[in-house]
Design a protein around this motif. Structure first.
Motif, PDB file in Angstrom:
ATOM      1  N   LYS A  74       0.800  -1.230   0.000  1.00 47.90           N
ATOM      2  CA  LYS A  74       0.000   0.000   0.000  1.00 47.90           C
ATOM      3  C   LYS A  74       0.834   1.283   0.000  1.00 47.90           C
ATOM      4  O   LYS A  74       0.363   2.320  -0.451  1.00 47.90           O
ATOM      5  CB  LYS A  74      -0.929   0.034   1.217  1.00 47.90           C
ATOM      6  N   TYR A  75       2.049   1.216   0.526  1.00 49.29           N
ATOM      7  CA  TYR A  75       2.833   2.436   0.699  1.00 49.29           C
ATOM      8  C   TYR A  75       4.154   2.421  -0.070  1.00 49.29           C
ATOM      9  O   TYR A  75       5.050   3.225   0.198  1.00 49.29           O
ATOM     10  CB  TYR A  75       3.039   2.724   2.192  1.00 49.29           C
ATOM     11  N   ASN A  76       4.261   1.513  -1.022  1.00 46.09           N
ATOM     12  CA  ASN A  76       5.367   1.484  -1.984  1.00 46.09           C
ATOM     13  C   ASN A  76       6.760   1.512  -1.371  1.00 46.09           C
ATOM     14  O   ASN A  76       7.661   2.164  -1.874  1.00 46.09           O
ATOM     15  CB  ASN A  76       5.233   2.633  -2.992  1.00 46.09           C
ATOM     16  N   VAL A  77       6.937   0.805  -0.282  1.00 41.20           N
ATOM     17  CA  VAL A  77       8.267   0.653   0.297  1.00 41.20           C
ATOM     18  C   VAL A  77       8.895  -0.566  -0.374  1.00 41.20           C
ATOM     19  O   VAL A  77       8.279  -1.621  -0.459  1.00 41.20           O
ATOM     20  CB  VAL A  77       8.200   0.458   1.830  1.00 41.20           C
ATOM     21  N   ARG A  78      10.087  -0.403  -0.873  1.00 43.00           N
ATOM     22  CA  ARG A  78      10.772  -1.495  -1.569  1.00 43.00           C
ATOM     23  C   ARG A  78      11.850  -2.081  -0.673  1.00 43.00           C
ATOM     24  O   ARG A  78      12.663  -1.345  -0.105  1.00 43.00           O
ATOM     25  CB  ARG A  78      11.406  -1.006  -2.871  1.00 43.00           C
ATOM     26  N   ILE A  79      11.861  -3.413  -0.580  1.00 47.12           N
ATOM     27  CA  ILE A  79      12.837  -4.114   0.250  1.00 47.12           C
ATOM     28  C   ILE A  79      13.648  -5.046  -0.639  1.00 47.12           C
ATOM     29  O   ILE A  79      13.080  -5.867  -1.357  1.00 47.12           O
ATOM     30  CB  ILE A  79      12.133  -4.930   1.357  1.00 47.12           C
ATOM     31  N   ASP A  80      14.951  -4.924  -0.577  1.00 50.25           N
ATOM     32  CA  ASP A  80      15.838  -5.847  -1.283  1.00 50.25           C
ATOM     33  C   ASP A  80      15.983  -7.088  -0.399  1.00 50.25           C
ATOM     34  O   ASP A  80      16.825  -7.133   0.489  1.00 50.25           O
ATOM     35  CB  ASP A  80      17.186  -5.185  -1.541  1.00 50.25           C
ATOM     36  N   GLU A  81      15.137  -8.069  -0.651  1.00 45.68           N
ATOM     37  CA  GLU A  81      15.093  -9.253   0.212  1.00 45.68           C
ATOM     38  C   GLU A  81      16.325 -10.135   0.085  1.00 45.68           C
ATOM     39  O   GLU A  81      16.584 -10.947   0.960  1.00 45.68           O
ATOM     40  CB  GLU A  81      13.817 -10.047  -0.066  1.00 45.68           C
ATOM     41  N   GLU A  82      17.080  -9.959  -0.972  1.00 41.81           N
ATOM     42  CA  GLU A  82      18.329 -10.710  -1.122  1.00 41.81           C
ATOM     43  C   GLU A  82      19.436 -10.106  -0.253  1.00 41.81           C
ATOM     44  O   GLU A  82      20.409 -10.763   0.052  1.00 41.81           O
ATOM     45  CB  GLU A  82      18.772 -10.719  -2.579  1.00 41.81           C
ATOM     46  N   ARG A  83      19.233  -8.864   0.150  1.00 44.15           N
ATOM     47  CA  ARG A  83      20.274  -8.142   0.883  1.00 44.15           C
ATOM     48  C   ARG A  83      19.939  -7.925   2.355  1.00 44.15           C
ATOM     49  O   ARG A  83      20.841  -7.832   3.189  1.00 44.15           O
ATOM     50  CB  ARG A  83      20.485  -6.798   0.198  1.00 44.15           C
ATOM     51  N   PHE A  84      18.648  -7.838   2.685  1.00 46.15           N
ATOM     52  CA  PHE A  84      18.244  -7.482   4.040  1.00 46.15           C
ATOM     53  C   PHE A  84      17.200  -8.436   4.604  1.00 46.15           C
ATOM     54  O   PHE A  84      16.348  -8.938   3.879  1.00 46.15           O
ATOM     55  CB  PHE A  84      17.645  -6.067   4.077  1.00 46.15           C
ATOM     56  N   TYR A  85      17.290  -8.649   5.914  1.00 43.62           N
ATOM     57  CA  TYR A  85      16.211  -9.266   6.689  1.00 43.62           C
ATOM     58  C   TYR A  85      15.455  -8.118   7.346  1.00 43.62           C
ATOM     59  O   TYR A  85      16.068  -7.183   7.858  1.00 43.62           O
ATOM     60  CB  TYR A  85      16.749 -10.157   7.813  1.00 43.62           C
ATOM     61  N   VAL A  86      14.132  -8.205   7.350  1.00 44.34           N
ATOM     62  CA  VAL A  86      13.332  -7.187   8.027  1.00 44.34           C
ATOM     63  C   VAL A  86      12.483  -7.884   9.082  1.00 44.34           C
ATOM     64  O   VAL A  86      11.724  -8.806   8.778  1.00 44.34           O
ATOM     65  CB  VAL A  86      12.435  -6.420   7.032  1.00 44.34           C
ATOM     66  N   HIS A  87      12.639  -7.434  10.313  1.00 45.97           N
ATOM     67  CA  HIS A  87      11.813  -7.932  11.419  1.00 45.97           C
ATOM     68  C   HIS A  87      10.725  -6.893  11.642  1.00 45.97           C
ATOM     69  O   HIS A  87      11.004  -5.723  11.902  1.00 45.97           O
ATOM     70  CB  HIS A  87      12.658  -8.097  12.679  1.00 45.97           C
ATOM     71  N   TYR A  88       9.457  -7.311  11.511  1.00 45.65           N
ATOM     72  CA  TYR A  88       8.314  -6.411  11.655  1.00 45.65           C
ATOM     73  C   TYR A  88       7.370  -7.044  12.663  1.00 45.65           C
ATOM     74  O   TYR A  88       6.703  -8.023  12.375  1.00 45.65           O
ATOM     75  CB  TYR A  88       7.630  -6.229  10.296  1.00 45.65           C
ATOM     76  N   ASP A  89       7.345  -6.492  13.865  1.00 45.41           N
ATOM     77  CA  ASP A  89       6.560  -7.089  14.947  1.00 45.41           C
ATOM     78  C   ASP A  89       5.461  -6.121  15.371  1.00 45.41           C
ATOM     79  O   ASP A  89       5.738  -5.011  15.836  1.00 45.41           O
ATOM     80  CB  ASP A  89       7.481  -7.399  16.130  1.00 45.41           C
ATOM     81  N   VAL A  90       4.207  -6.551  15.195  1.00 42.88           N
ATOM     82  CA  VAL A  90       3.053  -5.732  15.544  1.00 42.88           C
ATOM     83  C   VAL A  90       2.503  -6.193  16.887  1.00 42.88           C
ATOM     84  O   VAL A  90       2.255  -7.382  17.095  1.00 42.88           O
ATOM     85  CB  VAL A  90       1.963  -5.851  14.457  1.00 42.88           C
ATOM     86  N   PHE A  91       2.294  -5.231  17.784  1.00 47.23           N
ATOM     87  CA  PHE A  91       1.697  -5.531  19.080  1.00 47.23           C
ATOM     88  C   PHE A  91       0.206  -5.198  19.063  1.00 47.23           C
ATOM     89  O   PHE A  91      -0.625  -5.997  19.471  1.00 47.23           O
ATOM     90  CB  PHE A  91       2.419  -4.752  20.189  1.00 47.23           C
ATOM     91  N   ALA A  92      -0.120  -3.998  18.599  1.00 49.50           N
ATOM     92  CA  ALA A  92      -1.514  -3.562  18.493  1.00 49.50           C
ATOM     93  C   ALA A  92      -1.608  -2.547  17.359  1.00 49.50           C
ATOM     94  O   ALA A  92      -0.608  -1.944  16.964  1.00 49.50           O
ATOM     95  CB  ALA A  92      -1.971  -2.933  19.804  1.00 49.50           C
ATOM     96  N   SER A  93      -2.807  -2.334  16.851  1.00 47.48           N
ATOM     97  CA  SER A  93      -2.971  -1.462  15.694  1.00 47.48           C
ATOM     98  C   SER A  93      -2.687   0.005  16.003  1.00 47.48           C
ATOM     99  O   SER A  93      -2.450   0.790  15.089  1.00 47.48           O
ATOM    100  CB  SER A  93      -4.381  -1.606  15.123  1.00 47.48           C
ATOM    101  N   ASN A  94      -2.714   0.385  17.276  1.00 47.26           N
ATOM    102  CA  ASN A  94      -2.459   1.776  17.629  1.00 47.26           C
ATOM    103  C   ASN A  94      -1.081   1.997  18.271  1.00 47.26           C
ATOM    104  O   ASN A  94      -0.797   3.071  18.783  1.00 47.26           O
ATOM    105  CB  ASN A  94      -3.553   2.292  18.573  1.00 47.26           C
ATOM    106  N   ILE A  95      -0.231   0.990  18.231  1.00 44.21           N
ATOM    107  CA  ILE A  95       1.129   1.094  18.773  1.00 44.21           C
ATOM    108  C   ILE A  95       2.111   0.834  17.628  1.00 44.21           C
ATOM    109  O   ILE A  95       1.969  -0.138  16.877  1.00 44.21           O
ATOM    110  CB  ILE A  95       1.359   0.088  19.918  1.00 44.21           C
ATOM    111  N   MET A  96       3.098   1.711  17.536  1.00 45.54           N
ATOM    112  CA  MET A  96       4.092   1.603  16.459  1.00 45.54           C
ATOM    113  C   MET A  96       4.744   0.218  16.465  1.00 45.54           C
ATOM    114  O   MET A  96       5.224  -0.229  17.506  1.00 45.54           O
ATOM    115  CB  MET A  96       5.159   2.690  16.662  1.00 45.54           C
ATOM    116  N   PRO A  97       4.749  -0.444  15.317  1.00 45.32           N
ATOM    117  CA  PRO A  97       5.402  -1.763  15.253  1.00 45.32           C
ATOM    118  C   PRO A  97       6.909  -1.653  15.493  1.00 45.32           C
ATOM    119  O   PRO A  97       7.518  -0.604  15.249  1.00 45.32           O
ATOM    120  CB  PRO A  97       5.146  -2.228  13.812  1.00 45.32           C
TER     121      PRO A  97
END
Length: 104
Positions: A74-97
């Motif tokens: 939805k927000y056009n962020v591009r991730i080079d998955e061959e180069r980076f690991y991204v950890h994205y942990d959501v706690f609640a919808s109103n708290i910054m992941p």
């Protein structure tokens, strides 16, 4: 006598050659360090882009992105998955992941 002159010229060149070798070695080391610093900066820039996308999502929709895929889609962020690991942990919808980018 000619050999003595040639030996004198060669002896005079040795310190200059050593200085040139040392200078080249210093520049090679410096440029190598700049390359690795640039790679570290790429991970920082990616993490900043992910955070910015998450904040933009919250401003637009009132919730943080529920998944990393949602953020990318939805927000056009591009991730080079061959180069980076991204950890994205959501706690609640109103708290910054919790977003962490690690270079592979």
């Amino acid at each position: 006598m000619v050999r003595a002159r040639n030996k004198g010229k060669i002896a005079a060149l040795v310190p200059a050659v050593i200085v040139i070798i040392v200078v080249v070695a210093i520049f090679t080391t410096a440029f190598g360090s700049l390359g690795s610093a640039g790679e570290e900066q790429a991970a920082v820039r990616l993490e900043e882009a992910l955070v910015k996308g998450a904040v933009t999502c919250y401003a637009n929709e009132g919730i943080y992105p529920p998944t990393l895929d949602y953020l990318v889609e939805k927000y056009n962020v591009r991730i080079d998955e061959e180069r980076f690991y991204v950890h994205y942990d959501v706690f609640a919808s109103n708290i910054m992941p919790d977003i962490t980018v690690i270079e592979k």
